[in-house]
Design a protein around this motif. Structure first.
Motif, PDB file in Angstrom:
ATOM      1  N   LEU A 153      56.834  14.004 -11.901  1.00 27.08           N
ATOM      2  CA  LEU A 153      56.060  13.813 -10.678  1.00 27.08           C
ATOM      3  C   LEU A 153      55.537  15.154 -10.194  1.00 27.08           C
ATOM      4  O   LEU A 153      56.306  16.085 -10.001  1.00 27.08           O
ATOM      5  N   LYS A 154      54.240  15.270 -10.033  1.00 35.57           N
ATOM      6  CA  LYS A 154      53.643  16.506  -9.524  1.00 35.57           C
ATOM      7  C   LYS A 154      53.326  16.391  -8.040  1.00 35.57           C
ATOM      8  O   LYS A 154      53.561  17.318  -7.277  1.00 35.57           O
ATOM      9  N   MET A 155      52.758  15.242  -7.628  1.00 35.26           N
ATOM     10  CA  MET A 155      52.433  15.045  -6.217  1.00 35.26           C
ATOM     11  C   MET A 155      52.667  13.579  -5.849  1.00 35.26           C
ATOM     12  O   MET A 155      52.139  12.676  -6.494  1.00 35.26           O
ATOM     13  N   SER A 156      53.456  13.371  -4.815  1.00 36.23           N
ATOM     14  CA  SER A 156      53.797  12.033  -4.354  1.00 36.23           C
ATOM     15  C   SER A 156      52.638  11.400  -3.598  1.00 36.23           C
ATOM     16  O   SER A 156      51.839  12.085  -2.948  1.00 36.23           O
ATOM     17  N   CYS A 157      52.587  10.072  -3.625  1.00 33.28           N
ATOM     18  CA  CYS A 157      51.614   9.331  -2.816  1.00 33.28           C
ATOM     19  C   CYS A 157      52.158   9.116  -1.416  1.00 33.28           C
ATOM     20  O   CYS A 157      51.447   8.619  -0.545  1.00 33.28           O
ATOM     21  N   GLY A 158      53.419   9.461  -1.203  1.00 36.34           N
ATOM     22  CA  GLY A 158      54.044   9.278   0.106  1.00 36.34           C
ATOM     23  C   GLY A 158      55.032   8.123   0.147  1.00 36.34           C
ATOM     24  O   GLY A 158      55.709   7.917   1.135  1.00 36.34           O
ATOM     25  N   ASP A 159      55.134   7.364  -0.942  1.00 38.41           N
ATOM     26  CA  ASP A 159      56.051   6.226  -1.010  1.00 38.41           C
ATOM     27  C   ASP A 159      56.879   6.363  -2.287  1.00 38.41           C
ATOM     28  O   ASP A 159      56.347   6.237  -3.400  1.00 38.41           O
ATOM     29  N   ALA A 160      58.174   6.606  -2.133  1.00 43.62           N
ATOM     30  CA  ALA A 160      59.052   6.866  -3.287  1.00 43.62           C
ATOM     31  C   ALA A 160      59.079   5.705  -4.281  1.00 43.62           C
ATOM     32  O   ALA A 160      59.106   5.912  -5.492  1.00 43.62           O
ATOM     33  N   SER A 161      59.061   4.460  -3.789  1.00 39.41           N
ATOM     34  CA  SER A 161      59.108   3.313  -4.709  1.00 39.41           C
ATOM     35  C   SER A 161      57.809   3.207  -5.520  1.00 39.41           C
ATOM     36  O   SER A 161      57.826   2.864  -6.699  1.00 39.41           O
ATOM     37  N   LYS A 162      56.679   3.523  -4.901  1.00 42.20           N
ATOM     38  CA  LYS A 162      55.407   3.486  -5.625  1.00 42.20           C
ATOM     39  C   LYS A 162      55.303   4.646  -6.607  1.00 42.20           C
ATOM     40  O   LYS A 162      54.751   4.495  -7.697  1.00 42.20           O
ATOM     41  N   ASP A 163      55.875   5.792  -6.249  1.00 43.20           N
ATOM     42  CA  ASP A 163      55.923   6.915  -7.189  1.00 43.20           C
ATOM     43  C   ASP A 163      56.756   6.537  -8.415  1.00 43.20           C
ATOM     44  O   ASP A 163      56.359   6.802  -9.549  1.00 43.20           O
ATOM     45  N   ALA A 164      57.913   5.900  -8.186  1.00 45.52           N
ATOM     46  CA  ALA A 164      58.779   5.480  -9.289  1.00 45.52           C
ATOM     47  C   ALA A 164      58.066   4.470 -10.184  1.00 45.52           C
ATOM     48  O   ALA A 164      58.169   4.533 -11.417  1.00 45.52           O
ATOM     49  N   HIS A 165      57.326   3.549  -9.569  1.00 48.17           N
ATOM     50  CA  HIS A 165      56.560   2.564 -10.345  1.00 48.17           C
ATOM     51  C   HIS A 165      55.502   3.263 -11.203  1.00 48.17           C
ATOM     52  O   HIS A 165      55.319   2.933 -12.376  1.00 48.17           O
ATOM     53  N   ALA A 166      54.814   4.241 -10.624  1.00 45.25           N
ATOM     54  CA  ALA A 166      53.791   4.988 -11.371  1.00 45.25           C
ATOM     55  C   ALA A 166      54.417   5.696 -12.565  1.00 45.25           C
ATOM     56  O   ALA A 166      53.880   5.672 -13.676  1.00 45.25           O
ATOM     57  N   LEU A 167      55.570   6.347 -12.356  1.00 39.12           N
ATOM     58  CA  LEU A 167      56.244   7.049 -13.458  1.00 39.12           C
ATOM     59  C   LEU A 167      56.628   6.073 -14.570  1.00 39.12           C
ATOM     60  O   LEU A 167      56.444   6.368 -15.751  1.00 39.12           O
ATOM     61  N   ASP A 168      57.150   4.889 -14.194  1.00 40.46           N
ATOM     62  CA  ASP A 168      57.522   3.882 -15.199  1.00 40.46           C
ATOM     63  C   ASP A 168      56.305   3.400 -15.984  1.00 40.46           C
ATOM     64  O   ASP A 168      56.362   3.254 -17.207  1.00 40.46           O
ATOM     65  N   GLU A 169      55.202   3.149 -15.283  1.00 42.31           N
ATOM     66  CA  GLU A 169      53.988   2.674 -15.952  1.00 42.31           C
ATOM     67  C   GLU A 169      53.426   3.729 -16.910  1.00 42.31           C
ATOM     68  O   GLU A 169      52.998   3.409 -18.019  1.00 42.31           O
TER      69      GLU A 169
END
Length: 81
Positions: free
Chosen positions: A38-54
């Motif tokens: 993760l370089k920059m968060s969107c502001g929502d940890a669960s959505k960041d985690a989803h992005a990393l998984d995808e």
């Protein structure tokens, strides 16, 4: 699908307000994801985690530099819905 195609597929139309998670992706010679950071968060940890998984599930085109292949890092903007 090539990296540029992946990036373009995640762009938002003009005027749309969507948040993006920015990740760094390490690809091997064959275009398989080896690591995602993760370089920059969107502001929502669960959505960041989803992005990393995808992004971990994605496949990219083989990379070549001259006559040899190379491992490489790329930055990718993942649009959060």
């Amino acid at each position: 699908m090539a990296l540029i195609d992946q990036l373009l597929a995640r762009t938002t139309p003009p005027g749309a307000q969507k948040r993006k998670t920015i990740v760094r992706v390490l690809l091997d010679d064959a275009g398989h994801v080896q690591d995602v950071v993760l370089k920059m968060s969107c502001g929502d940890a669960s959505k960041d985690a989803h992005a990393l998984d995808e992004v971990r599930k994605m496949r990219f085109a083989r990379g070549q530099l001259g006559s040899g292949t190379v491992h490489r890092w790329h930055e990718l903007a993942y649009t959060v819905d």
